[in-house]
Design a protein around this motif. Structure first.
Motif, PDB file in Angstrom:
ATOM      1  N   THR A  18       0.849  -1.183   0.000  1.00  0.00           N
ATOM      2  CA  THR A  18       0.000   0.000   0.000  1.00  0.00           C
ATOM      3  C   THR A  18       0.887   1.235   0.000  1.00  0.00           C
ATOM      4  O   THR A  18       2.002   1.202   0.538  1.00  0.00           O
ATOM      5  N   ALA A  19       0.423   2.280  -0.634  1.00  0.00           N
ATOM      6  CA  ALA A  19       1.149   3.550  -0.652  1.00  0.00           C
ATOM      7  C   ALA A  19       0.646   4.416   0.492  1.00  0.00           C
ATOM      8  O   ALA A  19      -0.554   4.494   0.747  1.00  0.00           O
ATOM      9  N   VAL A  20       1.591   5.067   1.183  1.00  0.00           N
ATOM     10  CA  VAL A  20       1.260   5.982   2.277  1.00  0.00           C
ATOM     11  C   VAL A  20       2.090   7.241   2.081  1.00  0.00           C
ATOM     12  O   VAL A  20       3.301   7.210   2.290  1.00  0.00           O
ATOM     13  N   GLY A  21       1.461   8.309   1.628  1.00  0.00           N
ATOM     14  CA  GLY A  21       2.200   9.536   1.330  1.00  0.00           C
ATOM     15  C   GLY A  21       3.231   9.256   0.253  1.00  0.00           C
ATOM     16  O   GLY A  21       2.911   8.748  -0.811  1.00  0.00           O
ATOM     17  N   GLN A  22       4.500   9.542   0.533  1.00  0.00           N
ATOM     18  CA  GLN A  22       5.592   9.265  -0.400  1.00  0.00           C
ATOM     19  C   GLN A  22       6.206   7.891  -0.163  1.00  0.00           C
ATOM     20  O   GLN A  22       7.166   7.516  -0.816  1.00  0.00           O
ATOM     21  N   GLY A  23       5.654   7.132   0.791  1.00  0.00           N
ATOM     22  CA  GLY A  23       6.225   5.837   1.144  1.00  0.00           C
ATOM     23  C   GLY A  23       5.437   4.669   0.590  1.00  0.00           C
ATOM     24  O   GLY A  23       4.334   4.814   0.065  1.00  0.00           O
ATOM     25  N   LEU A  24       6.026   3.504   0.739  1.00  0.00           N
ATOM     26  CA  LEU A  24       5.413   2.258   0.303  1.00  0.00           C
ATOM     27  C   LEU A  24       5.558   1.253   1.445  1.00  0.00           C
ATOM     28  O   LEU A  24       6.656   1.061   1.959  1.00  0.00           O
ATOM     29  N   VAL A  25       4.440   0.663   1.870  1.00  0.00           N
ATOM     30  CA  VAL A  25       4.447  -0.335   2.941  1.00  0.00           C
ATOM     31  C   VAL A  25       4.227  -1.693   2.295  1.00  0.00           C
ATOM     32  O   VAL A  25       3.275  -1.878   1.526  1.00  0.00           O
ATOM     33  N   ILE A  26       5.107  -2.652   2.598  1.00  0.00           N
ATOM     34  CA  ILE A  26       5.081  -3.962   1.958  1.00  0.00           C
ATOM     35  C   ILE A  26       5.026  -5.039   3.029  1.00  0.00           C
ATOM     36  O   ILE A  26       5.838  -5.042   3.955  1.00  0.00           O
ATOM     37  N   GLY A  27       4.073  -5.952   2.907  1.00  0.00           N
ATOM     38  CA  GLY A  27       3.975  -7.085   3.820  1.00  0.00           C
ATOM     39  C   GLY A  27       4.583  -8.321   3.182  1.00  0.00           C
ATOM     40  O   GLY A  27       4.265  -8.666   2.050  1.00  0.00           O
ATOM     41  N   MET A  28       5.494  -8.983   3.923  1.00  0.00           N
ATOM     42  CA  MET A  28       6.159 -10.194   3.430  1.00  0.00           C
ATOM     43  C   MET A  28       6.195 -11.208   4.568  1.00  0.00           C
ATOM     44  O   MET A  28       7.037 -11.112   5.456  1.00  0.00           O
ATOM     45  N   GLY A  29       5.255 -12.146   4.562  1.00  0.00           N
ATOM     46  CA  GLY A  29       5.197 -13.134   5.636  1.00  0.00           C
ATOM     47  C   GLY A  29       4.953 -12.461   6.969  1.00  0.00           C
ATOM     48  O   GLY A  29       3.985 -11.730   7.129  1.00  0.00           O
ATOM     49  N   ASP A  30       5.873 -12.649   7.930  1.00  0.00           N
ATOM     50  CA  ASP A  30       5.764 -12.015   9.247  1.00  0.00           C
ATOM     51  C   ASP A  30       6.447 -10.655   9.292  1.00  0.00           C
ATOM     52  O   ASP A  30       6.489 -10.021  10.353  1.00  0.00           O
ATOM     53  N   ASP A  31       7.001 -10.196   8.182  1.00  0.00           N
ATOM     54  CA  ASP A  31       7.752  -8.940   8.144  1.00  0.00           C
ATOM     55  C   ASP A  31       6.974  -7.847   7.428  1.00  0.00           C
ATOM     56  O   ASP A  31       6.184  -8.105   6.524  1.00  0.00           O
ATOM     57  N   VAL A  32       7.235  -6.607   7.858  1.00  0.00           N
ATOM     58  CA  VAL A  32       6.689  -5.423   7.199  1.00  0.00           C
ATOM     59  C   VAL A  32       7.864  -4.522   6.837  1.00  0.00           C
ATOM     60  O   VAL A  32       8.711  -4.230   7.678  1.00  0.00           O
ATOM     61  N   VAL A  33       7.912  -4.095   5.581  1.00  0.00           N
ATOM     62  CA  VAL A  33       8.985  -3.216   5.096  1.00  0.00           C
ATOM     63  C   VAL A  33       8.355  -1.880   4.729  1.00  0.00           C
ATOM     64  O   VAL A  33       7.318  -1.846   4.071  1.00  0.00           O
ATOM     65  N   VAL A  34       8.998  -0.793   5.145  1.00  0.00           N
ATOM     66  CA  VAL A  34       8.539   0.539   4.780  1.00  0.00           C
ATOM     67  C   VAL A  34       9.639   1.207   3.970  1.00  0.00           C
ATOM     68  O   VAL A  34      10.764   1.368   4.448  1.00  0.00           O
ATOM     69  N   LEU A  35       9.320   1.562   2.739  1.00  0.00           N
ATOM     70  CA  LEU A  35      10.258   2.284   1.869  1.00  0.00           C
ATOM     71  C   LEU A  35       9.803   3.728   1.811  1.00  0.00           C
ATOM     72  O   LEU A  35       8.657   4.019   1.484  1.00  0.00           O
ATOM     73  N   ASP A  36      10.697   4.646   2.147  1.00  0.00           N
ATOM     74  CA  ASP A  36      10.375   6.066   2.143  1.00  0.00           C
ATOM     75  C   ASP A  36      11.197   6.743   1.065  1.00  0.00           C
ATOM     76  O   ASP A  36      12.408   6.530   0.967  1.00  0.00           O
ATOM     77  N   ARG A  37      10.541   7.531   0.259  1.00  0.00           N
ATOM     78  CA  ARG A  37      11.218   8.168  -0.870  1.00  0.00           C
ATOM     79  C   ARG A  37      11.710   9.538  -0.476  1.00  0.00           C
ATOM     80  O   ARG A  37      10.924  10.402  -0.078  1.00  0.00           O
TER      81      ARG A  37
END
Length: 52
Positions: free
Chosen positions: A31-50
């Motif tokens: 899902t996109a949140v503002g300028q970031g991207l939140v990614i769910g992978m199994g038990d992990d959550v990754v947040v990429l901020d631009r």
């Protein structure tokens, strides 16, 4: 996302690929949140901020 574990970020107005991000495993949801991207992978959550 594609089958290789790469997230492709597109600018939809000009239909242009902006960037790619290689992930360590296949993403299950995003899902996109503002300028970031939140990614769910199994038990992990990754947040990429631009940074501009």
């Amino acid at each position: 996302m594609d089958g290789s574990g790469t997230v492709h970020v597109w600018d939809l107005a000009p239909a242009r690929l902006r960037e790619k991000a290689a992930l360590p495993t296949r993403a299950q949801c995003t899902t996109a949140v503002g300028q970031g991207l939140v990614i769910g992978m199994g038990d992990d959550v990754v947040v990429l901020d631009r940074n501009r």
